[in-house]
Design an enzyme around this catalytic site. Structure first.
Site: not given
Length: 377
Positions: A25-26
């Site tokens: 996600h990051e």
């Protein structure tokens, strides 16, 4: 008999699920930010005290926190991990402002924020596409092969051989469509359109509710019509079609999430059904005992959940940022700092309240309160 996972396996499985998904996600935020020329000052997996950290040649501090419950990328110009704009960015030198997040065009800021949830969906699509290519696609016709006596389908007048055309106006292309529709609607009234011998009929009924166990001691109520399919049909999936099948399955899962959330908000389902990190940890351990494929499939489901939740229009989440950018696009100027501050505080309070609720639900499902009341009594 399925064996319950031990404490150590549960913890390891939870970290093995959450860690990679948070990183993915990051990484979406980071890669698109880097593509747009924004400097990332920190990339963190987990919160709290640092377990390990290092600084790369671009000046980004990569860190691992003690609490593996999330993560963040802090870009230049961000005031905190929630990506609130630091008012001091206007005082930076021209060179520093050029690589700061607030200085970028609206479309680039929106792309950077949206990249996190979107890469979670992409991660799940790769997994589901791989499974479709390996195992094929279920295309069993939406035909009642058998009808259980005394079931909801029998009460509605469904007989073996009926082709289920639609339920409450939603087309049923395969038998899986029937199952997915019914299982989240126990006890709900339905209008069922069937085709019998070339004639189209409409039947009224109510989806049955049955209590089922997952083999780990957890019981739950799901909807059942009481019909069984005929001979299963599994079609092979080519490499080029696998992504299409995966996108369709991802869309089905997201639609189920939206409908289930709507039922909770509308009072049709209890908020007690909401689970949190403790429940995810428990199910992670359970999935690990079922084998590698079950564990990977569970990761795909959690990845879709992570992407969906982050797109909710709640300040502090990616969806909240995108909401502000949408307002900025409409009014041709950023939302005022005062309104943003009020919204972020409200969003934080909402998230903390939700975290307390799901943690309470998790502990209730573990029977903690019953054990404590027994000790007190």
């Amino acid at each position: 008999m399925i064996q319950n996972p031990g404490f150590l396996l549960t913890v390891l499985a939870f970290v093995a699920v959450i860690g990679p998904l948070v990183f993915v996600h990051e990484l979406g935020h980071y890669l698109v930010g880097r593509w747009c020329g924004v400097k990332a000052e920190a990339f963190s997996i987990g919160f709290g005290p640092e377990i390990a950290a290092w600084v790369d040649r671009r000046g980004t501090r990569w860190r691992i926190g003690a609490l593996p419950l999330g993560g963040y990328v802090r870009f230049k110009g961000d005031m905190n991990a929630a990506s609130q704009t630091d008012p001091a960015w206007l005082e930076m030198s021209a060179a520093d402002r050029a690589e700061s997040f607030p200085a970028k065009p609206l479309w680039q800021r929106a792309a950077i924020v949206a990249a996190g949830p979107l890469i979670n969906f992409l991660f799940a699509i790769v997994i589901l596409g791989s499974f479709a290519f390996i195992h094929g696609e279920s295309r069993t016709p939406a035909v009642a092969g058998q009808v259980q006596a005394g079931s909801a389908a029998a009460a509605a007048g469904i007989v073996a051989g009926d082709r289920i055309v639609a339920i409450n106006g939603r087309d049923m292309a395969t038998f899986d469509d029937i199952r997915l529709y019914a299982q989240i609607r126990p006890g709900e009234p339905v209008s069922i359109q069937v085709k019998r011998g070339g004639e189209r009929l409409e039947r009224q009924g109510r989806i049955g509710a049955v209590e089922e166990s997952d083999g780990f001691g957890n019981s739950f109520k799901i909807g059942r019509l009481g019909i069984a399919p005929g001979d299963p049909v599994i079609e092979p999936v080519s490499l080029w079609r696998a992504p299409v099948v995966a996108i369709e399955r991802t869309g089905q899962i997201i639609r189920t999430m939206v409908e289930t959330l709507g039922q909770i908000l509308g009072g049709g389902r209890s908020v007690k059904e909401l689970g949190g990190p403790l429940k995810i940890a428990e199910v992670s351990g359970q999935a690990a005992t079922l084998g590698v494929e079950s564990f990977i499939f569970f990761m795909a489901l959690i990845s879709i959940n992570l992407g969906f939740i982050n797109l909710l229009p709640i300040p502090m989440l990616d969806g909240g940022h995108l909401l502000f950018y949408g307002l900025e696009a409409v009014q041709r100027k950023p939302v005022s700092a005062k309104v943003q501050e009020w919204a972020y505080r409200s969003g934080l309070a909402m998230l903390l309240a939700m975290m307390m609720l799901v943690t309470f639900n998790d502990l209730t499902s573990f029977g903690l309160w019953e054990r404590l009341s027994g000790l007190i009594g």
